[in-house]
Design an enzyme around this catalytic site. Structure first.
Site, PDB file in Angstrom:
ATOM      1  N   PRO A  64       0.837  -1.208   0.000  1.00 22.65           N
ATOM      2  CA  PRO A  64       0.000   0.000   0.000  1.00 22.65           C
ATOM      3  C   PRO A  64       0.872   1.259   0.000  1.00 22.65           C
ATOM      4  O   PRO A  64       1.859   1.327   0.722  1.00 22.65           O
ATOM      5  CB  PRO A  64      -0.788  -0.109   1.304  1.00 22.65           C
ATOM      6  CG  PRO A  64      -0.642  -1.509   1.760  1.00 22.65           C
ATOM      7  CD  PRO A  64       0.621  -2.044   1.171  1.00 22.65           C
ATOM      8  N   GLU A  65       0.522   2.215  -0.834  1.00 24.73           N
ATOM      9  CA  GLU A  65       1.266   3.473  -0.933  1.00 24.73           C
ATOM     10  C   GLU A  65       0.415   4.599  -0.340  1.00 24.73           C
ATOM     11  O   GLU A  65      -0.640   4.336   0.221  1.00 24.73           O
ATOM     12  CB  GLU A  65       1.601   3.745  -2.414  1.00 24.73           C
ATOM     13  CG  GLU A  65       2.360   2.599  -3.059  1.00 24.73           C
ATOM     14  CD  GLU A  65       2.647   2.825  -4.540  1.00 24.73           C
ATOM     15  OE1 GLU A  65       2.875   3.969  -4.953  1.00 24.73           O
ATOM     16  OE2 GLU A  65       2.646   1.825  -5.282  1.00 24.73           O
ATOM     17  N   LYS A  80       3.958   5.835   4.358  1.00 27.00           N
ATOM     18  CA  LYS A  80       3.114   4.644   4.244  1.00 27.00           C
ATOM     19  C   LYS A  80       2.775   4.052   5.620  1.00 27.00           C
ATOM     20  O   LYS A  80       2.266   2.942   5.701  1.00 27.00           O
ATOM     21  CB  LYS A  80       3.837   3.573   3.420  1.00 27.00           C
ATOM     22  CG  LYS A  80       4.203   4.011   2.002  1.00 27.00           C
ATOM     23  CD  LYS A  80       4.974   2.893   1.320  1.00 27.00           C
ATOM     24  CE  LYS A  80       5.556   3.331  -0.009  1.00 27.00           C
ATOM     25  NZ  LYS A  80       6.420   2.290  -0.581  1.00 27.00           N
ATOM     26  N   ARG A 111      11.828  -4.070  -9.589  1.00 21.77           N
ATOM     27  CA  ARG A 111      10.393  -3.791  -9.572  1.00 21.77           C
ATOM     28  C   ARG A 111       9.872  -3.623 -10.996  1.00 21.77           C
ATOM     29  O   ARG A 111      10.546  -3.031 -11.844  1.00 21.77           O
ATOM     30  CB  ARG A 111      10.094  -2.507  -8.784  1.00 21.77           C
ATOM     31  CG  ARG A 111      10.559  -2.516  -7.347  1.00 21.77           C
ATOM     32  CD  ARG A 111       9.931  -3.615  -6.520  1.00 21.77           C
ATOM     33  NE  ARG A 111       8.477  -3.534  -6.472  1.00 21.77           N
ATOM     34  CZ  ARG A 111       7.794  -2.791  -5.609  1.00 21.77           C
ATOM     35  NH1 ARG A 111       8.417  -2.076  -4.704  1.00 21.77           N
ATOM     36  NH2 ARG A 111       6.477  -2.784  -5.626  1.00 21.77           N
TER      37      ARG A 111
END
Ligand SMILES: [Zn+2]
Length: 282
Positions: free
Chosen positions: A2-3, A54, A272
């Site tokens: 989650p950002e 975050k 990523r």
């Protein structure tokens, strides 16, 4: 993971559900998630829910706070009087709540309950004195907030100092707090900047465009209550739907939304997944 938009969506719901509730008891099923003495959080009322990058911070009226990082798969689920007709739990709540991945259960007054689920178990809850939250190591090291505190001048200064790729720099929490893989990809596409570009080589104009693009990407994520293509759920048990509205993230092989004639490519950068249009982002 989650950002900023996902964690902020959680924060907004927790703020609505939790403030004024008193914590009656805490059951810890996994000491990796909460290693300290949970009694410090018991018999106290919740007075605010803050976000730092975050991370979340639940402040109590007894001088203690719970700083929480959801990491990959941490999830909060609330059930109780502030949610009269709870929607069914999304299937992203692996094992349900309570279930085999429920590691901490906060029993609240007025028949409220808050579950912390985490099937990958990287998330953590740390008990910190409220007065010390800003000195807590993780929070102390965070860079400025992109929607609150990061000025264009500061942004320009951060970017000008390094030859690292701009995408990896945007995701470095010690430089800017809250941007992860999804929103870094989206912002760079909006700004028409190749993710591999060395940060220090960006022009003044590109930096200005990128600053604005970050704001646009994050606000769009907030509008759709976050992206739930992985494990993110809101505390009411529903998912966000930004994943249905991304421009490039997760869209390899699709036609470029700028209609340039190109297709979205996926490469790996810093291990990523990195999504971009090589026509538009040179
Ligand atoms: Zn394109």
């Amino acid at each position: 993971m989650p950002e900023l938009p996902e964690v902020e969506s959680i924060r907004l719901q927790l703020e609505h559900f939790l403030i004024g509730h008193k914590i009656i008891s805490i059951k810890v099923n996994n000491r990796k998630t909460l290693a300290q003495d949970e009694d410090k959080l018991v018999n106290a009322k919740i007075k605010s829910v803050r976000r730092f990058g975050k991370a979340l911070c639940i402040d109590l009226d007894n001088g203690y706070s719970a700083v929480v990082h959801l990491k990959m798969t941490g999830q909060f689920i609330y059930r109780g009087p502030r949610l009269k007709n709870p929607p069914p739990l999304d299937k992203k709540l692996v094992g349900g709540a309570p279930g085999k991945h429920t590691h901490v259960i906060f029993e609240l007054d007025k028949k409220g309950i808050l579950y912390f689920n985490d099937y990958r178990r990287f998330g953590w809850i740390k008990i910190v004195k409220t007065a010390q939250v800003k000195n807590f190591d993780f929070i102390k090291k965070l860079g400025p907030e992109p929607l609150d505190g990061l000025t264009p001048e500061k942004f320009s200064e951060i970017i000008g100092k390094t030859s690292r790729s701009i995408k990896l720099l945007l995701m470095d929490q010690t430089k800017i707090g809250g941007i992860g893989n999804i929103y870094a990809n989206e912002a760079l596409f909006l700004a028409k900047i190749n993710p591999k570009t060395p940060a220090e080589s960006l022009s003044h104009k590109e930096i200005k465009t990128l600053y604005k693009a970050i704001e646009i990407a994050l606000k769009k994520g907030l509008k759709f209550k976050g992206a739930s293509e992985q494990s993110f759920v809101n505390p009411d048990g529903t998912t966000g739907n930004f994943q249905d509205h991304t421009l490039v993230y997760g869209r390899q092989g699709e036609v470029c939304p700028n209609n340039c004639g190109g297709k979205i490519k996926k490469i790996m950068l810093g291990s990523r997944g990195t999504f971009f249009c090589s026509n538009c982002q040179k």
